[in-house]
Design an enzyme around this catalytic site. Structure first.
Site, PDB file in Angstrom:
ATOM      1  CG  ASP A  63     -92.348  48.303   1.041  1.00 35.94           C
ATOM      2  OD1 ASP A  63     -93.421  47.711   0.790  1.00 35.94           O
ATOM      3  OD2 ASP A  63     -91.356  48.219   0.317  1.00 35.94           O
ATOM      4  CG  ASN A 129     -81.810  49.899  -6.539  1.00 37.01           C
ATOM      5  OD1 ASN A 129     -82.496  49.008  -6.039  1.00 37.01           O
ATOM      6  ND2 ASN A 129     -81.980  51.176  -6.250  1.00 37.01           N
ATOM      7  CG  HIS A 131     -85.059  48.457  -3.785  1.00 34.44           C
ATOM      8  ND1 HIS A 131     -85.206  49.497  -4.696  1.00 34.44           N
ATOM      9  CD2 HIS A 131     -86.254  47.820  -3.787  1.00 34.44           C
ATOM     10  CE1 HIS A 131     -86.415  49.459  -5.209  1.00 34.44           C
ATOM     11  NE2 HIS A 131     -87.077  48.454  -4.685  1.00 34.44           N
ATOM     12  CD  GLU A 136     -83.955  52.789  -3.149  1.00 34.65           C
ATOM     13  OE1 GLU A 136     -83.370  51.887  -3.795  1.00 34.65           O
ATOM     14  OE2 GLU A 136     -84.905  53.444  -3.617  1.00 34.65           O
TER      15      GLU A 136
HETATM   16  C1  GLP Z   1     -90.872  48.316  -5.012  1.00 29.34           C
HETATM   17  C2  GLP Z   1     -91.226  47.611  -3.712  1.00 29.34           C
HETATM   18  C3  GLP Z   1     -90.426  46.361  -3.513  1.00 29.34           C
HETATM   19  C4  GLP Z   1     -90.478  45.526  -4.788  1.00 29.34           C
HETATM   20  C5  GLP Z   1     -89.857  46.296  -5.938  1.00 29.34           C
HETATM   21  C6  GLP Z   1     -89.888  45.521  -7.245  1.00 29.34           C
HETATM   22  O1  GLP Z   1     -89.819  49.209  -4.897  1.00 29.34           O
HETATM   23  N1  GLP Z   1     -91.071  48.428  -2.543  1.00 29.34           N
HETATM   24  O2  GLP Z   1     -90.945  45.644  -2.412  1.00 29.34           O
HETATM   25  O3  GLP Z   1     -89.795  44.337  -4.594  1.00 29.34           O
HETATM   26  O4  GLP Z   1     -90.600  47.483  -6.109  1.00 29.34           O
HETATM   27  O5  GLP Z   1     -91.151  45.637  -7.836  1.00 29.34           O
HETATM   28  P1  GLP Z   1     -91.674  44.731  -9.000  1.00 29.34           P
HETATM   29  O6  GLP Z   1     -91.928  43.396  -8.405  1.00 29.34           O
HETATM   30  O7  GLP Z   1     -92.942  45.384  -9.474  1.00 29.34           O
HETATM   31  O8  GLP Z   1     -90.617  44.697 -10.036  1.00 29.34           O
END
Ligand code: GLP
Length: 236
Positions: A63, A129, A131, A136
């Site tokens: 993404d 959540n 995702h 989402e």
């Molecule tokens: C973002 C990214 C995801 C990631 C998530 C969790 O929303 N788009 O790919 O998995 O955050 O992030 P973190 O690993 O910093 O908790």
């Protein structure tokens, strides 16, 4: 099938995943699916410290925020350059272009890239959540690459990387869930109590679009590397 592996630290999770990567490379893996966020950092650190050569490999990322330039330190392109690509040059690195003037054309371009480069090993984090990528809750499991409106909870969670919450983009381009599920092998990292509900739902809960990561139960080869806190709500 999901294999849950309890690790003591991000460092240990990174080492475990590095071992899987080596095994897949030895078996001929060509394309890595990559993720941003804090969860894969231990893995990227392990990869940087390794003697692996990626010059014959292609990467595709999950993404990118809409509206951030590649040289913006908050962009996912910038994150990948800093944490992996500069240290380990690939043959090609693909990310969605968050600055594309025509987003529909960009989605089509990215979908073609994904079709041309089937992912051998996909790295994932997980949102609080549930995702994955930026898919989402409520996203169809059949979804392909799309422009996503980020949920307030995701914007809040990601605000820690920005000066102020108003700076967090409200949209992103994300690979879809059906794209993610096509990867041959998936490795997901989860650390900290913030992820406990998401992990419990993903592993033990019903497979539901309300918790995107629960679809991983239907994938043939998924590894979850997680610490005690992230596993604290998992059934024994
Ligand atoms: C973002 C990214 C995801 C990631 C998530 C969790 O929303 N788009 O790919 O998995 O955050 O992030 P973190 O690993 O910093 O908790």
């Amino acid at each position: 099938m999901i294999k849950v592996v309890r690790v003591a630290s991000q460092e240990e999770g990174g080492q475990e995943a590095l071992a899987i990567l080596k095994e897949k490379l030895a078996a001929g893996a060509q394309t890595l699916g990559l993720a941003t966020g804090s969860s894969p950092l231990g893995f990227y650190e392990a990869v940087r410290a390794s003697d692996l050569d990626f010059s014959h490999l292609t990467s595709v990322n999950l993404d990118e925020y809409v509206g951030l330039a590649a040289d913006n330190p908050q962009s996912y392109r910038y994150f990948m350059e800093e944490n992996l690509f500069q240290a380990k040059p690939f043959k090609a690195n693909y990310l969605p272009n968050g600055e594309a003037a025509d987003l529909d054309a960009e989605l089509a371009r990215y979908q073609e890239i994904l079709e041309a480069h089937p992912v051998d090993l996909q790295i994932l984090g997980i949102g609080r959540n549930g995702h994955i990528g930026f898919n989402e809750p409520g996203t169809s499991f059949d979804q392909i690459t799309q422009v996503v409106d980020l949920q307030p909870s995701t914007i809040e969670a990601n605000a820690r990387f920005f000066d102020k919450i108003e700076d967090v983009p409200t949209k992103a381009i994300s690979m879809g869930i059906s794209d993610i599920m096509k990867a041959k092998t998936i490795v997901l990292f989860a650390y900290g109590a913030d992820k406990a509900d998401a992990i419990a739902g993903a592993v033990n809960g019903p497979v539901t679009e309300e918790l995107p990561a629960s679809i991983l139960q239907n994938h043939p080869e998924v590894y979850i590397f997680a610490d005690d806190a992230a596993l604290s709500k998992l059934e024994a």
